[in-house]
Scaffold this active site. Structure first.
Site, mmCIF file in Angstrom:
data_model
loop_
_atom_site.group_PDB
_atom_site.id
_atom_site.type_symbol
_atom_site.label_atom_id
_atom_site.label_comp_id
_atom_site.label_asym_id
_atom_site.label_seq_id
_atom_site.Cartn_x
_atom_site.Cartn_y
_atom_site.Cartn_z
ATOM 1 N N SER A 68 0.799 -1.236 0.000
ATOM 2 C CA SER A 68 0.000 0.000 0.000
ATOM 3 C C SER A 68 0.824 1.275 0.000
ATOM 4 O O SER A 68 0.258 2.354 -0.185
ATOM 5 C CB SER A 68 -0.932 0.009 1.202
ATOM 6 N N LYS A 71 0.298 3.438 -2.919
ATOM 7 C CA LYS A 71 -0.950 4.184 -3.177
ATOM 8 C C LYS A 71 -0.760 5.699 -3.297
ATOM 9 O O LYS A 71 -1.240 6.297 -4.265
ATOM 10 C CB LYS A 71 -1.993 3.855 -2.107
ATOM 11 N N TYR A 192 -3.279 -3.170 -10.163
ATOM 12 C CA TYR A 192 -3.067 -2.801 -8.764
ATOM 13 C C TYR A 192 -2.143 -3.815 -8.060
ATOM 14 O O TYR A 192 -1.234 -3.435 -7.323
ATOM 15 C CB TYR A 192 -4.436 -2.687 -8.080
ATOM 16 N N TYR A 244 -4.767 3.578 7.735
ATOM 17 C CA TYR A 244 -5.941 2.721 7.900
ATOM 18 C C TYR A 244 -6.820 3.225 9.043
ATOM 19 O O TYR A 244 -6.954 4.416 9.251
ATOM 20 C CB TYR A 244 -5.524 1.262 8.143
ATOM 21 N N VAL A 262 1.140 -3.628 3.990
ATOM 22 C CA VAL A 262 1.057 -4.886 4.738
ATOM 23 C C VAL A 262 2.349 -5.695 4.731
ATOM 24 O O VAL A 262 2.467 -6.647 5.490
ATOM 25 C CB VAL A 262 -0.079 -5.824 4.237
HETATM 26 N N1 GLU Z 1 -1.742 -5.656 -2.033
HETATM 27 C C1 GLU Z 1 -2.275 -5.534 -0.721
HETATM 28 C C2 GLU Z 1 -3.777 -5.754 -0.724
HETATM 29 O O1 GLU Z 1 -4.453 -5.140 -1.473
HETATM 30 C C3 GLU Z 1 -1.939 -4.213 -0.155
HETATM 31 C C4 GLU Z 1 -2.604 -3.933 1.137
HETATM 32 C C5 GLU Z 1 -1.846 -3.025 2.019
HETATM 33 O O2 GLU Z 1 -0.631 -2.918 1.951
HETATM 34 O O3 GLU Z 1 -2.499 -2.384 2.832
HETATM 35 O O4 GLU Z 1 -4.287 -6.538 0.014
#
Ligand code: GLU
Length: 402
Positions: A68, A71, A192, A244, A262
């Site tokens: 993430s 992003k 993604y 988050y 994550v």
């Molecule tokens: N590729 C992971 C997912 O979409 C990234 C999530 C994250 O890092 O928060 O589950």
């Protein structure tokens, strides 16, 4: 190049990392099976200043996937291409208060913000390009420019998420069903997954953060990656939505725009000063790197890094006031002139203009030592000059030495 181990900044980072090792280790994510192979003991911290100086401690060269953390950087790419209004028809600005993979879509299929999965999938599908391959290359090129080196994709992590990413595909299908996804949902989810699988080190993450801290210019390579307004807007969303469902407490305790992933990385930014990367794969209950959060909390506390920390009182912009019976009054300005700088100048000049002993004196405004002036401050300064002239003063302005 990382500075020598003996540097006090490297040592301060090493101490923070050592203290963070006492924190709850967290649990390594395994919902993407390949992520489970990370070494839970691995930990690193790196800091890159906006002057392009690099400092690091721990396993700063260990590679991990961005997840993430990609992003905000992909968001900035799309923001540069579409502008605020067109991009935000598709995605909101508001912290969701929900986990990263929440089914966050309003009736128009608009996710709460681009920092959660639903919002990131919608945003990433808006990247300009003739086909999926071109779109991904554009993402890879931009994220590489942020890092200052070419980033490669981890094929195994990508394949592992592509094989198990039903929930993200479902989010893409829901956005599509609501009319908010221009691509085939499976293609959008695939693009993604690829951006999430780009490999970085903790040092790379700090350089990416430093590029945002530096108004979009990579301080190591000197390349302008995004415009200053894009960097600022990206940081705004990181500040409100980057962590988050822990975003509120993060803003309260740490107060730096940040984004976690994550795989255990976090990027945090001190605007104008530096970017930080931290890495430790064990996650806390909110899905953030447990020891990474501990390290950044300690660092922010110790060095007073909170965004809302009372800033050092800005130095006055009036360097010298010279009163000469023949030449009149000379006001010498210095440094960066933004709102407060010109406010000081306007205050001083208003005082001089009402001082009976100085009645009728000519006024010279010497801005040759000013290093930078914002457009709004320049307009305010022009108004100060116009007002002095309207009061019958002869005013000379010595221009900025650009
Ligand atoms: N590729 C992971 C997912 O979409 C990234 C999530 C994250 O890092 O928060 O589950």
């Amino acid at each position: 190049m990382t500075s020598s181990d003996g540097n006090p900044v490297d040592r301060a980072l090493a101490q923070v990392l050592a203290r963070a090792a006492n924190a709850y280790p967290g649990v390594v994510a395994d919902y993407i099976p390949e992520l489970a192979s990370a070494d839970p003991a691995s930990a690193a911290i790196a800091l890159t200043s906006t002057s392009g100086h690099l400092y690091a401690a721990g396993d700063h060269d260990v590679a991990f996937t961005l997840q993430s953390i990609s992003k905000p950087f992909v968001y900035s790419l799309v923001l540069g291409q579409l502008g605020v209004d067109r991009l935000h028809e598709h995605v909101g600005f508001e912290p969701s208060g929900e986990p990263f993979n929440a089914i966050s879509l309003d009736d128009a299929g608009r996710p709460a913000n681009p920092m959660i999965n639903a919002g990131a999938i919608v945003t990433s599908a808006l990247v300009d390009g003739a086909d999926e391959a071109e779109r991904f290359e554009s993402i890879r090129a931009t994220l590489s420019a942020f890092a200052g080196r070419t980033l490669e994709m981890d094929e195994r992590v990508y394949a592992s998420e592509a094989a198990t990413g039903e929930r993200n595909r479902a989010l893409a299908h829901l956005a599509r069903a609501a009319g908010n996804l221009a691509r085939h949902p499976d293609d959008a989810a695939d693009g993604y997954f690829r951006q999430c699988a780009l490999l970085v080190t903790t040092t790379d993450v700090s350089v990416m953060g430093a590029t945002l801290a530096n108004g979009g210019v990579n301080p190591v390579t000197g390349m302008e990656v995004v415009a200053p307004s894009v960097a600022r807007r990206t940081l705004s969303l990181m500040a409100s939505c980057g962590m988050y469902d822990h975003a509120g407490e993060w803003a309260y305790r740490v107060g730096m725009p940040a984004k976690s992933g994550v795989s255990g990385g976090i990027v945090a930014v001190k605007p104008g000063q530096f970017g930080i990367g931290v890495y430790s794969p064990g996650l806390d209950a909110a899905g953030n790197s447990s020891r990474g959060v501990a390290a950044l909390t300690l660092l922010a506390d110790e060095f007073g890094l909170h965004l809302l920390e009372h800033p050092a009182t800005p130095a006055t912009s009036v360097d010298r006031l010279i009163h000469d019976p023949v030449e009149g009054i000379t006001v010498v300005l210095r440094g960066e002139l933004a709102f407060t700088g010109v406010e000081h100048v306007a205050f001083e000049i208003a005082r001089l203009l009402t001082d009976n002993d100085l009645a009728g004196s000519a006024l010279t405004l010497d801005t040759s030592s000013v290093t930078r002036i914002t457009p709004a401050a320049e307009r305010l300064l022009d108004a100060v000059v116009a007002q002095a002239r309207a009061r019958g003063r002869s005013v000379t302005v010595v221009p900025l030495d650009r």
